[in-house]
Design an enzyme around this catalytic site. Structure first.
Site, PDB file in Angstrom:
ATOM      1  N   HIS A 118       0.841  -1.200   0.000  1.00 19.22           N
ATOM      2  CA  HIS A 118       0.000   0.000   0.000  1.00 19.22           C
ATOM      3  C   HIS A 118       0.877   1.251   0.000  1.00 19.22           C
ATOM      4  O   HIS A 118       1.941   1.259   0.616  1.00 19.22           O
ATOM      5  CB  HIS A 118      -0.899   0.037   1.242  1.00 19.22           C
ATOM      6  CG  HIS A 118      -1.704  -1.211   1.418  1.00 19.22           C
ATOM      7  ND1 HIS A 118      -2.705  -1.573   0.556  1.00 19.22           N
ATOM      8  CD2 HIS A 118      -1.643  -2.190   2.350  1.00 19.22           C
ATOM      9  CE1 HIS A 118      -3.226  -2.719   0.951  1.00 19.22           C
ATOM     10  NE2 HIS A 118      -2.603  -3.123   2.037  1.00 19.22           N
ATOM     11  N   GLU A 136      -1.929  -0.924   8.075  1.00 18.40           N
ATOM     12  CA  GLU A 136      -2.800  -1.957   8.633  1.00 18.40           C
ATOM     13  C   GLU A 136      -2.023  -2.803   9.616  1.00 18.40           C
ATOM     14  O   GLU A 136      -0.784  -2.745   9.653  1.00 18.40           O
ATOM     15  CB  GLU A 136      -3.379  -2.838   7.523  1.00 18.40           C
ATOM     16  CG  GLU A 136      -2.344  -3.688   6.796  1.00 18.40           C
ATOM     17  CD  GLU A 136      -2.918  -4.384   5.559  1.00 18.40           C
ATOM     18  OE1 GLU A 136      -3.584  -3.715   4.750  1.00 18.40           O
ATOM     19  OE2 GLU A 136      -2.699  -5.591   5.428  1.00 18.40           O
ATOM     20  N   HIS A 193       3.435  -7.456   1.557  1.00 15.43           N
ATOM     21  CA  HIS A 193       2.819  -8.408   2.480  1.00 15.43           C
ATOM     22  C   HIS A 193       1.806  -9.292   1.778  1.00 15.43           C
ATOM     23  O   HIS A 193       1.270  -8.926   0.732  1.00 15.43           O
ATOM     24  CB  HIS A 193       2.151  -7.678   3.650  1.00 15.43           C
ATOM     25  CG  HIS A 193       1.081  -6.710   3.231  1.00 15.43           C
ATOM     26  ND1 HIS A 193       1.365  -5.447   2.761  1.00 15.43           N
ATOM     27  CD2 HIS A 193      -0.261  -6.819   3.195  1.00 15.43           C
ATOM     28  CE1 HIS A 193       0.241  -4.817   2.469  1.00 15.43           C
ATOM     29  NE2 HIS A 193      -0.774  -5.628   2.711  1.00 15.43           N
ATOM     30  N   ARG A 213      -1.071  -4.587  -6.357  1.00 14.58           N
ATOM     31  CA  ARG A 213      -0.783  -6.020  -6.407  1.00 14.58           C
ATOM     32  C   ARG A 213       0.552  -6.209  -7.119  1.00 14.58           C
ATOM     33  O   ARG A 213       0.716  -5.796  -8.262  1.00 14.58           O
ATOM     34  CB  ARG A 213      -1.927  -6.718  -7.146  1.00 14.58           C
ATOM     35  CG  ARG A 213      -2.002  -8.190  -6.877  1.00 14.58           C
ATOM     36  CD  ARG A 213      -3.243  -8.816  -7.520  1.00 14.58           C
ATOM     37  NE  ARG A 213      -4.470  -8.511  -6.801  1.00 14.58           N
ATOM     38  CZ  ARG A 213      -5.615  -8.134  -7.389  1.00 14.58           C
ATOM     39  NH1 ARG A 213      -5.687  -8.014  -8.685  1.00 14.58           N
ATOM     40  NH2 ARG A 213      -6.680  -7.891  -6.669  1.00 14.58           N
TER      41      ARG A 213
END
Ligand code: ZN
Length: 332
Positions: A118, A136, A193, A213
């Site tokens: 991200h 996150e 991740h 992605r």
């Protein structure tokens, strides 16, 4: 009732009355998402009525337009969390912002999720129409024996990140680590991740959607590979990889052990393990609470594994009773 408890009840009634609304916990109804990698454990482990055997996500505390939780009881039953945020900001301590800041999910990964990254707020703001980046964190609720996840990479510098991705040298690039129940991971923007199959996770994240992605194991969905975002990924991946510092400070409160899992610029997350009784308050405008194990009561109201709620501003201390584990978060 003990004298202290009586005063506390009095204070709570008064503070609610002054503001002109009942001081109730905001109980939420989760939204479920079917995913190609999802399973059925949100049904078998959590007892939810899931829409199918490929249910990957439970959006437990969410005001996101793609899955806006309904309030399940009380004065605002049937309204959505985004409606409550827009129309009763006093319940959130008059917090600023055009959207509810966090999104809490339970993720059941039966198979591997794509390898992703991200952006931070600055990159997303510039390249994604003023969107927010995403930070996150994962609390591992369960993991298969020998399970792993992907956190970080092995490239020594940014040039090597580019070479390894462009050369599809995935096994060299990807940093895969063992994972077990009770582990916790903070994932900052720029950290590669992936959740791997056989993992059940409670995720606390910024309420944002921007995901790049990097690699999807060359899988096909409806006969086609899913879109990759190679250039954006190379732009935002930080090198070399450095694990986010773990916090892990604990305090004892009555029969509860309260552990601070992480404090970052967007949220603070705590784990409460209760076996008995405790009186707990957190000095924040509002608090997200997810019961992830066991059962008990909060101020006499029954809660159990799978219950999600928000403690509104001005609610005061909660009396927790039972044998249960809670994951709680507050926006920074
Ligand atoms: Zn992510």
């Amino acid at each position: 009732m003990a004298a202290g408890q009586q005063i506390f009840e009095e204070v709570r009634r008064n503070s609610g009355a002054e503001k002109g609304f009942a001081m109730e916990l905001i109980m939420l109804k989760p939204v479920f998402k079917q995913m190609i990698w999802g399973g059925n454990r949100l049904g078998t482990d959590f007892g939810y009525e899931i829409p199918g055997d490929n249910t990957g996500e439970c959006w437990a505390i969410s005001a996101h337009p793609n899955g806006d939780c309904e309030i399940s009881e009380g004065e605002f039953a049937g309204k959505t969390l985004s409606w409550l945020w827009d129309n009763h900001r006093e319940l959130f301590g008059n917090a600023e912002g055009d959207r509810f800041p966090l999104l809490i999910k339970i993720i059941d990964a039966k198979s591997d999720l794509s390898i992703q990254v991200h952006p931070d707020d600055a990159y997303a703001g510039e390249h994604e129409n003023g969107s927010l980046g995403k930070t996150e964190c994962w609390y591992i609720l369960d993991a298969d024996e020998g399970g792993t996840i992907v956190i970080g990479h092995h490239a020594k510098n940014h040039e090597e990140v580019r070479e390894m991705i462009e050369g599809k040298r995935w096994s060299e690039f990807i940093r895969e680590v063992p994972v077990k129940k009770g582990d916790f991971f903070q994932i900052n923007p720029g950290c590669v991740h992936a959740i791997k199959g056989g993992t059940l996770i409670l995720e606390t994240q910024q309420n944002s959607d921007i995901t790049y992605r990097v690699y999807d194991y060359d899988r096909l969905q409806d006969g086609k590979p899913r879109q990759l975002h190679v250039q954006q990924s190379i732009d935002v991946i930080k090198a070399p990889f450095e694990p986010a510092a773990a916090e892990g400070t604990t305090e004892q409160n009555g029969d509860a052990v309260i552990e601070t899992l992480v404090t970052c610029p967007y949220y603070c997350v705590k784990k409460i393990v209760l076996d008995g009784c405790a009186q707990w308050s957190w000095d924040r405008p509002f608090v997200d609470v997810s019961v992830v194990d066991g059962c008990g009561t909060i101020d006499g109201r029954k809660v159990e594994k799978g219950t999600h709620l928000i403690v509104p501003a001005g609610y005061g201390a909660m009396k927790l009773e039972g044998k249960m584990m809670l994951i709680c978060s507050a926006a920074e």
